[in-house]
Design an enzyme around this catalytic site. Structure first.
Site, PDB file in Angstrom:
ATOM      1  N   GLY A   2       0.776  -1.244   0.000  1.00 17.03           N
ATOM      2  CA  GLY A   2       0.000   0.000   0.000  1.00 17.03           C
ATOM      3  C   GLY A   2       0.803   1.287   0.000  1.00 17.03           C
ATOM      4  N   ASP A  38       7.736  -6.270  13.740  1.00 21.20           N
ATOM      5  CA  ASP A  38       6.423  -6.004  14.336  1.00 21.20           C
ATOM      6  C   ASP A  38       6.571  -4.682  15.084  1.00 21.20           C
ATOM      7  OD1 ASP A  38       4.197  -5.758  15.937  1.00 21.20           O
ATOM      8  OD2 ASP A  38       4.137  -7.884  16.509  1.00 21.20           O
ATOM      9  N   TYR A  74     -10.456   2.725  15.650  1.00 23.79           N
ATOM     10  CA  TYR A  74      -9.606   3.289  14.586  1.00 23.79           C
ATOM     11  C   TYR A  74      -9.472   4.803  14.751  1.00 23.79           C
ATOM     12  CZ  TYR A  74      -7.606   3.954   9.899  1.00 23.79           C
ATOM     13  OH  TYR A  74      -6.781   4.278   8.853  1.00 23.79           O
ATOM     14  N   LYS A 133      -6.110   7.017  15.471  1.00 21.58           N
ATOM     15  CA  LYS A 133      -5.591   8.003  14.510  1.00 21.58           C
ATOM     16  C   LYS A 133      -5.626   9.418  15.080  1.00 21.58           C
ATOM     17  CE  LYS A 133      -4.379   5.160  11.262  1.00 21.58           C
ATOM     18  NZ  LYS A 133      -2.968   5.009  10.922  1.00 21.58           N
ATOM     19  N   ILE A 140      -7.922   5.501  -0.201  1.00 20.85           N
ATOM     20  CA  ILE A 140      -6.882   5.280  -1.197  1.00 20.85           C
ATOM     21  C   ILE A 140      -6.892   3.803  -1.573  1.00 20.85           C
ATOM     22  CG2 ILE A 140      -4.436   5.557  -1.730  1.00 20.85           C
ATOM     23  CD1 ILE A 140      -5.789   8.208  -0.917  1.00 20.85           C
ATOM     24  N   THR A 190      -5.662   0.727  -1.664  1.00 20.87           N
ATOM     25  CA  THR A 190      -4.652  -0.198  -1.113  1.00 20.87           C
ATOM     26  C   THR A 190      -5.434  -1.398  -0.575  1.00 20.87           C
ATOM     27  OG1 THR A 190      -4.770   0.576   1.166  1.00 20.87           O
ATOM     28  CG2 THR A 190      -3.272   1.785  -0.311  1.00 20.87           C
ATOM     29  N   PRO A 191      -4.737  -2.468  -0.174  1.00 21.38           N
ATOM     30  CA  PRO A 191      -5.453  -3.623   0.369  1.00 21.38           C
ATOM     31  C   PRO A 191      -6.378  -3.257   1.537  1.00 21.38           C
ATOM     32  CG  PRO A 191      -3.194  -4.227  -0.134  1.00 21.38           C
ATOM     33  CD  PRO A 191      -3.291  -2.750  -0.376  1.00 21.38           C
TER      34      PRO A 191
HETATM   35  N1  LIG Z   1      -5.701   3.288   2.348  1.00 24.35           N
HETATM   36  C1  LIG Z   1      -6.389   4.285   2.890  1.00 24.35           C
HETATM   37  O1  LIG Z   1      -7.386   4.749   2.352  1.00 24.35           O
HETATM   38  C2  LIG Z   1      -5.961   4.886   4.205  1.00 24.35           C
HETATM   39  C3  LIG Z   1      -6.711   5.968   4.692  1.00 24.35           C
HETATM   40  C4  LIG Z   1      -6.329   6.550   5.883  1.00 24.35           C
HETATM   41  C5  LIG Z   1      -5.224   6.086   6.570  1.00 24.35           C
HETATM   42  N2  LIG Z   1      -4.534   5.027   6.084  1.00 24.35           N
HETATM   43  C6  LIG Z   1      -3.394   4.578   6.862  1.00 24.35           C
HETATM   44  O2  LIG Z   1      -2.277   4.394   6.027  1.00 24.35           O
HETATM   45  C7  LIG Z   1      -1.386   3.430   6.577  1.00 24.35           C
HETATM   46  C8  LIG Z   1      -1.013   2.424   5.510  1.00 24.35           C
HETATM   47  O3  LIG Z   1      -2.166   1.688   5.150  1.00 24.35           O
HETATM   48  P1  LIG Z   1      -2.377   1.082   3.685  1.00 24.35           P
HETATM   49  O4  LIG Z   1      -3.602   1.693   3.140  1.00 24.35           O
HETATM   50  O5  LIG Z   1      -1.116   1.161   2.949  1.00 24.35           O
HETATM   51  O6  LIG Z   1      -2.757  -0.418   4.067  1.00 24.35           O
HETATM   52  P2  LIG Z   1      -1.978  -1.791   3.798  1.00 24.35           P
HETATM   53  O7  LIG Z   1      -2.773  -2.806   4.530  1.00 24.35           O
HETATM   54  O8  LIG Z   1      -1.724  -1.952   2.361  1.00 24.35           O
HETATM   55  O9  LIG Z   1      -0.573  -1.568   4.521  1.00 24.35           O
HETATM   56  C9  LIG Z   1      -0.404  -1.627   5.899  1.00 24.35           C
HETATM   57  C10 LIG Z   1       0.855  -2.424   6.181  1.00 24.35           C
HETATM   58  O10 LIG Z   1       1.074  -2.423   7.600  1.00 24.35           O
HETATM   59  C11 LIG Z   1       1.570  -3.698   7.946  1.00 24.35           C
HETATM   60  N3  LIG Z   1       1.358  -3.987   9.372  1.00 24.35           N
HETATM   61  C12 LIG Z   1       0.202  -4.265  10.010  1.00 24.35           C
HETATM   62  N4  LIG Z   1       0.447  -4.547  11.302  1.00 24.35           N
HETATM   63  C13 LIG Z   1       1.786  -4.438  11.487  1.00 24.35           C
HETATM   64  C14 LIG Z   1       2.656  -4.594  12.602  1.00 24.35           C
HETATM   65  N5  LIG Z   1       2.179  -4.938  13.801  1.00 24.35           N
HETATM   66  N6  LIG Z   1       3.976  -4.377  12.428  1.00 24.35           N
HETATM   67  C15 LIG Z   1       4.466  -4.047  11.210  1.00 24.35           C
HETATM   68  N7  LIG Z   1       3.699  -3.895  10.113  1.00 24.35           N
HETATM   69  C16 LIG Z   1       2.373  -4.089  10.255  1.00 24.35           C
HETATM   70  C17 LIG Z   1       0.788  -4.655   7.057  1.00 24.35           C
HETATM   71  O11 LIG Z   1       1.432  -5.908   6.970  1.00 24.35           O
HETATM   72  C18 LIG Z   1       0.745  -3.888   5.750  1.00 24.35           C
HETATM   73  O12 LIG Z   1       1.820  -4.251   4.911  1.00 24.35           O
HETATM   74  C19 LIG Z   1      -2.121   2.820   7.775  1.00 24.35           C
HETATM   75  O13 LIG Z   1      -1.639   3.402   8.961  1.00 24.35           O
HETATM   76  C20 LIG Z   1      -3.564   3.230   7.528  1.00 24.35           C
HETATM   77  O14 LIG Z   1      -4.303   3.309   8.721  1.00 24.35           O
HETATM   78  C21 LIG Z   1      -4.869   4.410   4.913  1.00 24.35           C
END
Ligand SMILES: NC(=O)c1ccc[n+]([C@@H]2O[C@H](COP(=O)([O-])OP(=O)(O)OC[C@H]3O[C@@H](n4cnc5c(N)ncnc54)[C@H](O)[C@@H]3O)[C@@H](O)[C@H]2O)c1
Length: 254
Positions: free
Chosen positions: A17, A60, A153, A157, A188, A190-191
């Site tokens: 992501g 982690d 959540y 945040k 966005i 992403t997964p």
């Molecule tokens: N995608 C969106 O729309 C969106 C919106 C708001 C905020 N966010 C934030 O953006 C950040 C990235 O999310 P994303 O959308 O790329 O999702 P994603 O699921 O693609 O990526 C998140 C990554 O965090 C890793 N992760 C989870 N727990 C973990 C741990 N304990 N230790 C290490 N790594 C760990 C996962 O393995 C994954 O690779 C997150 O903090 C998410 O809350 C995303």
């Protein structure tokens, strides 16, 4: 001149992501990259995709001991640390009534404690040199506004938002050459967003419902956030600290 030339960046959640997209942008702009993630099966492939001598470390973010090791391993490989992007996170839905204490604690441990540790050990390494350094914490629009089903959540945040300001103020007051800012994305591709949509009973209907919440009328791309993070990590933003950067297609303007 590349935008982050000569800098060393550590990006958590870098196997997927937003973390992965950011790592690719930063590598293309001259940074040397360490990505960390709990997904050890995806990490090496992601590092290869990013290219150069990118290092993947299994990590982690809830483990203080592992954070210390990851920073030491980064310094061992690249000699210093200039940028930390705390992108690792989880996002699950639940109201106050259907969120268990265990679920709440898990969310806080990954999203808040993981970011806290990233700031703490990032600063420890950045303090060792006088080069400009930057911490970027990925919050969410859910750290600015909430929803009935976003109990844990949103709490996590919101905490990341104010943690970032406190870190920024401390670094400025201490005279460190370290800035800290939060980024607030929404929807966005992403997964984290795509997996629940795909799992919905009617994925098309679920996607349309989601799009109604975005004034700009589409789901964002990972690079929409990556470019903001790149800006905050670079010296283009040298007067920006303690700020909350919203990248949400207009969601919170409503
Ligand atoms: N995608 C969106 O729309 C969106 C919106 C708001 C905020 N966010 C934030 O953006 C950040 C990235 O999310 P994303 O959308 O790329 O999702 P994603 O699921 O693609 O990526 C998140 C990554 O965090 C890793 N992760 C989870 N727990 C973990 C741990 N304990 N230790 C290490 N790594 C760990 C996962 O393995 C994954 O690779 C997150 O903090 C998410 O809350 C995303």
């Amino acid at each position: 001149m590349a935008r982050v030339a000569g800098k060393v960046a550590l990006i958590t959640g870098g196997a997927s992501g937003l973390g992965l997209a950011t790592a690719k942008l930063m590598a293309a702009e001259g940074a040397r990259i360490v990505i960390t993630d709990i997904q050890k099966n995806k990490g090496p492939g992601a590092a290869k995709e990013i290219g150069g001598d990118t290092l993947f470390l299994e990590h982690d973010v809830t483990s203080e001991e592992r954070w210390q090791q990851v920073v030491v391993e980064t310094e061992k490989k690249f000699g210093k640390l200039n940028i930390v992007v705390n992108s690792a996170g989880i996002g699950t839905e639940g109201t106050i009534e259907d969120t268990s204490l265990a679920d709440f604690r898990k969310m806080m441990a990954i999203n808040v404690e993981g970011t806290f540790l990233g700031c703490k050990y990032g600063i420890e390494a950045m303090k060792k040199h006088s080069e400009p350094s930057s911490i970027v914490n990925i919050s969410s629009v859910a750290g600015l506004v909430s929803g009935f089903q976003m109990c844990a959540y949103s709490a996590s945040k919101g905490a990341v938002r104010l943690l970032s300001k406190s870190v920024a103020l401390h670094c400025a007051r201490a005279g460190y050459n370290i800035r800290c800012n939060s980024v607030h994305p929404a929807f966005i591709s992403t997964p984290m967003v795509e997996a629940p949509l795909a799992a919905a009973s009617d994925p098309e209907k679920a996607r349309k419902r989601l799009l109604r919440m975005v004034p700009i009328g589409k789901i964002g791309e990972p690079n929409d956030i990556g470019y903001m993070i790149l800006y905050l990590a670079s010296e283009e933003s040298k007067f920006v600290t303690g700020a909350e950067m919203v990248v949400d297609g207009g969601c919170t303007a409503m």
